[in-house]
Design an enzyme around this catalytic site. Sequence first.
Site, PDB file in Angstrom:
ATOM      1  N   CYS A 133       1.078  -1.814  -0.187  1.00 54.13           N
ATOM      2  CA  CYS A 133       0.077   0.532  -0.201  1.00 54.13           C
ATOM      3  C   CYS A 133       0.512   0.601  -0.251  1.00 54.13           C
ATOM      4  CB  CYS A 133      -0.851   0.039   1.397  1.00 54.13           C
ATOM      5  SG  CYS A 133      -1.765  -1.387   1.310  1.00 54.13           S
ATOM      6  N   ASN A 136     -10.073  -1.097  -0.187  1.00 57.42           N
ATOM      7  CA  ASN A 136      -9.184  -1.148   0.089  1.00 57.42           C
ATOM      8  C   ASN A 136      -8.138  -1.602  -0.746  1.00 57.42           C
ATOM      9  OD1 ASN A 136      -6.267  -0.804   0.686  1.00 57.42           O
ATOM     10  ND2 ASN A 136      -6.357  -1.407   2.403  1.00 57.42           N
ATOM     11  N   HIS A 138      -3.713   6.711   2.132  1.00 60.15           N
ATOM     12  CA  HIS A 138      -4.202   4.906   2.032  1.00 60.15           C
ATOM     13  C   HIS A 138      -5.859   4.760   2.538  1.00 60.15           C
ATOM     14  CE1 HIS A 138      -4.323   0.880   1.131  1.00 60.15           C
ATOM     15  NE2 HIS A 138      -3.671   0.770   2.271  1.00 60.15           N
TER      16      HIS A 138
END
Length: 341
Positions: free
Chosen positions: A130, A297, A266
């Site tokens: 990420c 996500n 993020h």
Amino acid sequence: MTETTPTPTHRLAVPTGTGHARIMSVGAYRPERVVTNDEICEYIESSDQWIRERTGIVSRRFARPDESVTDMAEAASRVALERAGLTAADVDMVLVATVTHPYQTPSSAALLAHRLGATPAAALDISAACAGFCYGLTLANDLVRCGSARHVLVVGVEKLSDFTDLHDRGSAFIFGDGAGAVVVGPSDHPGIGPTVWGSDGAQWDTIVNKSSWVEYRDSGHEEWPALKMAGQTVFRWAVWQMSPVAQKALDAAGVPIGDLDAFIPHQANVRIIDAMVKQLRVPAQVAVARDIAHSGNTSAASIPLAMDRMLTEGEAHSGGLALLIGFGAGLAYASQVIELP
Ligand SMILES: CC(C)(COP(=O)(O)OP(=O)(O)OC[C@H]1O[C@@H](n2cnc3c(N)ncnc32)[C@H](O)[C@@H]1OP(=O)(O)O)[C@@H](O)C(=O)NCCC(=O)NCCS
């Protein structure tokens, strides 16, 4: 060992950099299929309400079975190149941040460069989960500034649906698919601020494939090595450790938080985003990305996807400053202030 620099017998020629770099454009690709929480709950004992309350996720997108990481990267890259007013021939470096390209080798980046017509651009994949997109931006910035490349294509792309165990109650609801791409090129002023980054391998096993490929082979292919996650540990780490990193990136860039146009963290969990907003005291006039509601996500893709949407919908503005922070498996993290394309 001596500290003295030896007298050179040769003088090496080195490239002359441009001094500064900026993000010239952003492009995105969102797969067509919307997957609701109710659909996720067909596989795990959960509820739409629990998923919304604990993560902020309402729905996510899943790519088609025949749609690959490189397909999605290509779609996002074509948009970014067009918006930059460049052709693929102008690109001399392709960086693809991903943890879901399903080949150990060769890279998605080399195939992407070929498909776009950017050959013989240098190409490599970045495995920083990420944080991958922010890692890629840092590399692109320095490559352009130092003259190793003139135009760098940086892509964050994931097909997490291929590596999600839909029966795992701890992670099935969280992940989504998508791609975001930016072109980084020369600039007459700094467009990408100093990066504050790092990693903590002591927490290597908090977000990890269930087995290595070798274990998968030797177990007779018993369980697909989908991702598993120690949710609470990662949650606490993100909430307590990431705001100071973002603050350091602001300080390093010399930018007070009130001067930002946007905060694009993020998209891991809306509760992590809200905690960071509180800790950093982000003022109300700064637009905050909360794309997780409809993207889930998407790991390396989450920041460029949000950047693209915020600019397209007028939530953030070209030339404004945005604070980015990526964090996740590794554990790895990176944060910088950038000028929006
Ligand atoms: C995964 C995550 C949403 C779980 O939320 P949480 O609040 O930590 O949930 P917990 O694991 O503590 O469980 C809380 C309760 O919900 C229950 N629960 C867990 N998963 C559930 C699910 N899918 N549906 C319904 N209930 C669930 C648990 O059994 C527990 O119940 P109890 O209190 O009766 O024991 C959260 O930890 C998270 O977002 N972590 C970070 C994820 C992340 O950022 N990952 C990627 C990094 S880039």
